[in-house]
Design an enzyme around this catalytic site. Structure first.
Site, PDB file in Angstrom:
ATOM      1  N   SER A   1       0.895  -1.236  -0.016  1.00 54.68           N
ATOM      2  CA  SER A   1       0.072  -0.087  -0.155  1.00 54.68           C
ATOM      3  C   SER A   1       1.000   1.296   0.042  1.00 54.68           C
ATOM      4  O   SER A   1       2.068   1.057   0.028  1.00 54.68           O
ATOM      5  CB  SER A   1      -0.879  -0.058   1.313  1.00 54.68           C
ATOM      6  OG  SER A   1      -0.239  -0.084   2.337  1.00 54.68           O
TER       7      SER A   1
ATOM      8  N   LEU B   1       1.307   3.165  -2.455  1.00 57.63           N
ATOM      9  CA  LEU B   1       2.288   3.533  -3.679  1.00 57.63           C
ATOM     10  C   LEU B   1       1.659   4.822  -4.340  1.00 57.63           C
ATOM     11  O   LEU B   1       2.374   5.103  -5.421  1.00 57.63           O
ATOM     12  CB  LEU B   1       2.004   2.457  -4.617  1.00 57.63           C
ATOM     13  CG  LEU B   1       2.597   1.043  -4.328  1.00 57.63           C
ATOM     14  CD1 LEU B   1       2.130   0.095  -5.370  1.00 57.63           C
ATOM     15  CD2 LEU B   1       4.078   1.260  -4.344  1.00 57.63           C
TER      16      LEU B   1
ATOM     17  N   TYR C   1      -4.299   8.342  13.529  1.00 55.98           N
ATOM     18  CA  TYR C   1      -2.851   7.620  13.415  1.00 55.98           C
ATOM     19  C   TYR C   1      -3.119   6.731  12.306  1.00 55.98           C
ATOM     20  O   TYR C   1      -2.226   6.066  11.954  1.00 55.98           O
ATOM     21  CB  TYR C   1      -2.751   7.136  14.973  1.00 55.98           C
ATOM     22  CG  TYR C   1      -2.352   8.038  15.814  1.00 55.98           C
ATOM     23  CD1 TYR C   1      -0.929   8.618  15.782  1.00 55.98           C
ATOM     24  CD2 TYR C   1      -3.350   8.602  16.884  1.00 55.98           C
ATOM     25  CE1 TYR C   1      -0.456   9.593  16.686  1.00 55.98           C
ATOM     26  CE2 TYR C   1      -2.806   9.604  17.888  1.00 55.98           C
ATOM     27  CZ  TYR C   1      -1.553  10.184  17.758  1.00 55.98           C
ATOM     28  OH  TYR C   1      -0.723  10.981  18.393  1.00 55.98           O
TER      29      TYR C   1
ATOM     30  N   ASP D   1       9.980   7.856  -8.905  1.00 55.13           N
ATOM     31  CA  ASP D   1       9.921   8.721  -7.624  1.00 55.13           C
ATOM     32  C   ASP D   1      10.116  10.292  -8.078  1.00 55.13           C
ATOM     33  O   ASP D   1      11.356  10.203  -8.763  1.00 55.13           O
ATOM     34  CB  ASP D   1      10.821   8.429  -6.586  1.00 55.13           C
ATOM     35  CG  ASP D   1      10.540   7.127  -5.999  1.00 55.13           C
ATOM     36  OD1 ASP D   1       9.372   6.721  -6.352  1.00 55.13           O
ATOM     37  OD2 ASP D   1      11.275   6.473  -5.024  1.00 55.13           O
ATOM     38  N   VAL D   2       9.188  11.260  -7.946  1.00 56.66           N
ATOM     39  CA  VAL D   2       9.506  12.324  -8.365  1.00 56.66           C
ATOM     40  C   VAL D   2      10.816  13.156  -7.483  1.00 56.66           C
ATOM     41  O   VAL D   2      10.435  13.186  -6.010  1.00 56.66           O
ATOM     42  CB  VAL D   2       8.279  13.418  -8.516  1.00 56.66           C
ATOM     43  CG1 VAL D   2       7.851  12.957  -9.800  1.00 56.66           C
ATOM     44  CG2 VAL D   2       7.466  13.531  -7.382  1.00 56.66           C
TER      45      VAL D   2
ATOM     46  N   CYS E   1     -10.563  25.809  12.609  1.00 59.73           N
ATOM     47  CA  CYS E   1     -11.382  24.994  13.438  1.00 59.73           C
ATOM     48  C   CYS E   1     -11.059  25.105  14.826  1.00 59.73           C
ATOM     49  O   CYS E   1     -11.245  25.871  15.482  1.00 59.73           O
ATOM     50  CB  CYS E   1     -11.522  23.657  12.901  1.00 59.73           C
ATOM     51  SG  CYS E   1     -13.186  22.970  13.271  1.00 59.73           S
TER      52      CYS E   1
ATOM     53  N   GLY F   1      -8.309  25.627  16.095  1.00 68.01           N
ATOM     54  CA  GLY F   1      -7.332  26.490  15.913  1.00 68.01           C
ATOM     55  C   GLY F   1      -8.198  28.085  16.184  1.00 68.01           C
ATOM     56  O   GLY F   1      -7.653  29.155  16.945  1.00 68.01           O
TER      57      GLY F   1
ATOM     58  N   GLN G   1     -11.042  28.318  17.681  1.00 70.11           N
ATOM     59  CA  GLN G   1     -11.636  28.123  19.105  1.00 70.11           C
ATOM     60  C   GLN G   1     -10.520  28.506  20.229  1.00 70.11           C
ATOM     61  O   GLN G   1     -10.697  29.210  21.219  1.00 70.11           O
ATOM     62  CB  GLN G   1     -12.136  26.754  19.176  1.00 70.11           C
ATOM     63  CG  GLN G   1     -13.242  26.424  18.219  1.00 70.11           C
ATOM     64  CD  GLN G   1     -13.758  24.781  18.371  1.00 70.11           C
ATOM     65  OE1 GLN G   1     -13.232  24.188  19.146  1.00 70.11           O
ATOM     66  NE2 GLN G   1     -14.976  24.655  17.693  1.00 70.11           N
TER      67      GLN G   1
ATOM     68  N   ARG H   1     -18.134  20.267  16.181  1.00 72.01           N
ATOM     69  CA  ARG H   1     -19.313  19.857  17.083  1.00 72.01           C
ATOM     70  C   ARG H   1     -19.446  21.224  18.202  1.00 72.01           C
ATOM     71  O   ARG H   1     -20.637  21.432  18.307  1.00 72.01           O
ATOM     72  CB  ARG H   1     -19.383  18.771  17.987  1.00 72.01           C
ATOM     73  CG  ARG H   1     -20.297  17.966  18.499  1.00 72.01           C
ATOM     74  CD  ARG H   1     -20.187  16.430  19.080  1.00 72.01           C
ATOM     75  NE  ARG H   1     -19.998  15.478  17.999  1.00 72.01           N
ATOM     76  CZ  ARG H   1     -19.519  14.633  17.785  1.00 72.01           C
ATOM     77  NH1 ARG H   1     -18.095  14.556  18.347  1.00 72.01           N
ATOM     78  NH2 ARG H   1     -19.563  13.655  17.027  1.00 72.01           N
TER      79      ARG H   1
ATOM     80  N   HIS I   1     -13.284  24.765   7.435  1.00 71.73           N
ATOM     81  CA  HIS I   1     -11.835  24.074   6.902  1.00 71.73           C
ATOM     82  C   HIS I   1     -11.584  24.571   5.591  1.00 71.73           C
ATOM     83  O   HIS I   1     -11.840  23.765   4.383  1.00 71.73           O
ATOM     84  CB  HIS I   1     -11.910  22.729   6.899  1.00 71.73           C
ATOM     85  CG  HIS I   1     -11.917  22.142   8.369  1.00 71.73           C
ATOM     86  ND1 HIS I   1     -10.979  21.670   8.995  1.00 71.73           N
ATOM     87  CD2 HIS I   1     -12.831  21.573   9.282  1.00 71.73           C
ATOM     88  CE1 HIS I   1     -10.975  21.325  10.099  1.00 71.73           C
ATOM     89  NE2 HIS I   1     -12.246  21.114  10.384  1.00 71.73           N
TER      90      HIS I   1
ATOM     91  N   GLU J   1      -8.869  24.549   3.988  1.00 73.33           N
ATOM     92  CA  GLU J   1      -7.944  23.724   3.050  1.00 73.33           C
ATOM     93  C   GLU J   1      -8.745  22.613   2.213  1.00 73.33           C
ATOM     94  O   GLU J   1      -7.719  22.106   1.468  1.00 73.33           O
ATOM     95  CB  GLU J   1      -7.046  22.909   4.320  1.00 73.33           C
ATOM     96  CG  GLU J   1      -7.592  21.943   5.170  1.00 73.33           C
ATOM     97  CD  GLU J   1      -8.462  22.380   6.463  1.00 73.33           C
ATOM     98  OE1 GLU J   1      -8.713  23.462   6.289  1.00 73.33           O
ATOM     99  OE2 GLU J   1      -8.604  21.592   7.169  1.00 73.33           O
TER     100      GLU J   1
HETATM  101  N1  GLN Z   1     -13.078  19.643  18.486  1.00 73.83           N
HETATM  102  C1  GLN Z   1     -13.727  20.869  17.926  1.00 73.83           C
HETATM  103  C2  GLN Z   1     -14.870  20.736  17.623  1.00 73.83           C
HETATM  104  O1  GLN Z   1     -15.526  19.683  17.665  1.00 73.83           O
HETATM  105  C3  GLN Z   1     -12.816  21.112  16.612  1.00 73.83           C
HETATM  106  C4  GLN Z   1     -12.981  20.449  15.497  1.00 73.83           C
HETATM  107  C5  GLN Z   1     -12.068  20.528  14.347  1.00 73.83           C
HETATM  108  O2  GLN Z   1     -11.006  21.173  14.536  1.00 73.83           O
HETATM  109  N2  GLN Z   1     -12.173  19.914  13.235  1.00 73.83           N
HETATM  110  O3  GLN Z   1     -15.771  21.558  17.796  1.00 73.83           O
END
Ligand code: GLN
Length: 546
Positions: free
Chosen positions: A13, A15, A54, A240-241, A381, A383, A385, A462, A507, A509
């Site tokens: 895996s 690859l 992880y 491989d680049v 997110c 970050g 908060q 959440r 998000h 990103e």
């Molecule tokens: N744990 C936070 C929440 O649930 C932020 C979630 C996150 O950073 N994706 O609101």
């Protein structure tokens, strides 16, 4: 008639099957075709939303709120395919559909089996992944050929091909040619064996994409061709680049993969894939001599895949600013213990999203430093908060300000669960997920960066900014510059008297592409460059907030 390409993987895996699939989609689009992209994952989780970073890396979120495999991030970055919840199926999702049909009595008493019921459900899923107007549907099968759990998927795609004209379906197999340093040779046996596994089930690959560290000689390609029953020209090297993964599509086009696919699927052949802008982008990246360094302080920092889209977005922002972006990865707990020395010399601080207690105090401390010293800051997110908590504690003076996630009895829950979500116990797919409208305040940094009065961004969390503290926080200078009006939710906070300080509840990103960088990332890297040019001193705020 929609054409189908199935991409499988063999030997090992990791690859880069996702990247290769995305590159295939890209080259077909650049020949004027419309593609769809889909991933079938053999694990039993219904979606990766509840899986640990992880084990699984980042959870990639789509507009419709589907929590998907991170390979879908490659698909969105490289192609214009429209992805939704049908773009990623797992064994768990397939089985839960079949089992609920069985419970409803839809099978009229027949014995429910892997063949045909599960394989039929997989074939339905493949068709659901094809958006209207698509010319070529690309489906990547996760895992490695020969795994017990991927068997039903491989069997289903065999049946799928059998039920269609031969010119409508093709199989591309990605494999590894290991290089044995001791004897100085490349080995084809693992490739032969994984192709053997496919042929046992009844699938003859049309193309072999061979991942190698060393160049694949013509002799070697001929040998692979002979033993695997694949035409010589369809044995393709993917080396491989050495510079950037953005070179992968160009490498595959150079090897003629787009032409082979077009011939095999009876698609227009006398077209050239146009990669002019992409080539120019890479040339520009190579020529760049500027550098800025961004610190990412996070919980899963040792895992590259946990923040994949963030690192990608920083690279895109680098392209937009003609600069290399060096990333300094810092474990939030280390920051808590060692402090500012870890941020010495960086030009920007990014705090990514996350869940759970570990490292949060370190993140808050790092944000305090950025706020006080004028270091450009971008919080995503969790970050965002943390930035709110830091401001509440250290500027407003609300001792014990926290998020309910980590301290349900906090004296000042500046981040909390909104009442309508309190009491939700199930874990899977119960967060605020997917795209929401965000209205941007006039005169704000956010509005300036986006150049628009409102935007759609994707969410996965959440907890929310607590409006009961809004007046206090605003009075003390933490501007709320983005709101979801329907539910009166705060989506963006920023500071006036700081060169660049912004936190977003969503998000961004997930919406950045190499040639279309996300505006906040682009602005953040521009601010980091300015910081680097100032010799690491705080610059002046470039904007004024009304
Ligand atoms: N744990 C936070 C929440 O649930 C932020 C979630 C996150 O950073 N994706 O609101």
């Amino acid at each position: 008639m929609v054409k189908h390409i199935f991409v499988t993987g063999g030997v090992v895996s990791s690859l880069g099957k996702g990247l290769t699939s995305a590159a295939i989609g890209m080259m077909l689009e650049r020949r004027g075709l419309k593609v769809s992209m889909q991933k079938l994952d053999p694990y039993i989780n219904v979606d990766p939303g509840t899986m640990s970073p992880y084990q699984h890396g980042e959870v990639y979120v789509l507009d419709d709120g589907a929590e998907t495999d991170l390979d879908l991030g490659h698909y969105e970055r490289y192609t214009n395919a429209r992805l939704d919840k049908h773009s990623n199926y797992t064994t768990g999702k397939i089985y839960s559909e079949v089992i609920s049909r069985e419970r409803r009595g839809d099978y009229l008493g027949s014995t429910v089996q892997v063949i045909p019921h599960i394989t039929d459900a997989i074939k339905d899923a493949i068709l659901k992944g094809v958006a209207p107007g698509v010319d070529v549907a690309i489906t990547e099968i996760g895992g490695t050929v020969g795994d017990i759990e991927s068997l039903p998927f491989i069997e289903a795609i065999r049946q799928f091909a059998l039920e269609r004209a031969s010119s409508d379906v093709m199989f591309i197999h990605l494999t590894l040619l290991p290089y044995l340093r001791a004897s100085g040779e490349m080995k084809t046996k693992p490739t032969q064996q994984s192709v053997g596994k496919l042929r046992e089930i009844g699938i003859q690959p049309d193309v072999l994409v061979c991942r190698t560290e060393q160049p694949m000689s013509d002799d070697m390609a001929r040998k692979i061709s002979l033993f695997c029953n694949v035409r010589r020209e369809a044995v393709i090297e993917e080396r491989d680049v050495e510079f950037s993964i953005y070179e992968v599509p160009l490498m595959l086009v150079k090897a003629g993969l787009d032409k082979i696919i077009s011939r095999r699927l009876h698609l227009p052949v006398d077209v050239e894939a146009n990669f002019d802008d992409w080539r120019a982008m890479i040339a520009d990246m190579r020529a760049t001599t500027q550098v800025c360094e961004i610190a990412v302080v996070g919980k899963y920092i040792q895992l590259h895949d946990a923040y994949k889209s963030i690192y990608e977005s920083l690279a895109h922002a680098g392209i937009a600013n003609h600069t290399k972006v060096k990333i300094r990865k810092i474990r939030a707990e280390d920051y808590y213990e060692q402090g500012s020395i870890l941020l010495e010399g960086v030009n920007g601080l990014l705090i990514p999203g996350g869940f759970g207690e570990r490292g949060v105090e370190g993140k808050i401390r790092a944000i305090q430093l950025a706020r006080e010293t004028g270091l450009p800051f971008f919080g995503i997110c969790l970050g965002m908060q943390c930035a709110t908590i830091e401001y509440a504690r250290n500027v407003v003076g609300l001792e014990g300000a926290h998020t309910e996630e980590l301290d349900p009895r906090a004296a000042h829950p500046v981040i909390h669960v909104i009442p309508e979500n309190a009491g939700v116990e199930q874990k899977g797919a119960t967060m605020r997920l997917g795209k929401y409208l965000c209205e941007l305040a006039e005169g704000s940094l956010a509005r300036k960066l986006y150049g628009a009065s409102s935007v759609y961004e994707r969410h996965r969390h959440r907890f929310e900014y607590n409006n009961s503290y809004r007046e206090q926080l605003e009075r003390a200078g933490l501007v709320t510059s983005g709101r979801y009006a329907d539910k009166n939710l705060v989506e963006i906070v920023e500071l006036k008297n700081h060169p660049f300080f912004i936190g977003v509840q969503f998000h961004p990103e997930f919406k950045s592409k190499p040639l279309r960088p996300h505006p906040i990332f682009a602005g953040f890297v521009a601010a980091a460059l300015a910081h680097a040019r100032n010799g690491g001193r705080a610059g002046k705020p470039e904007h004024t907030v009304a």
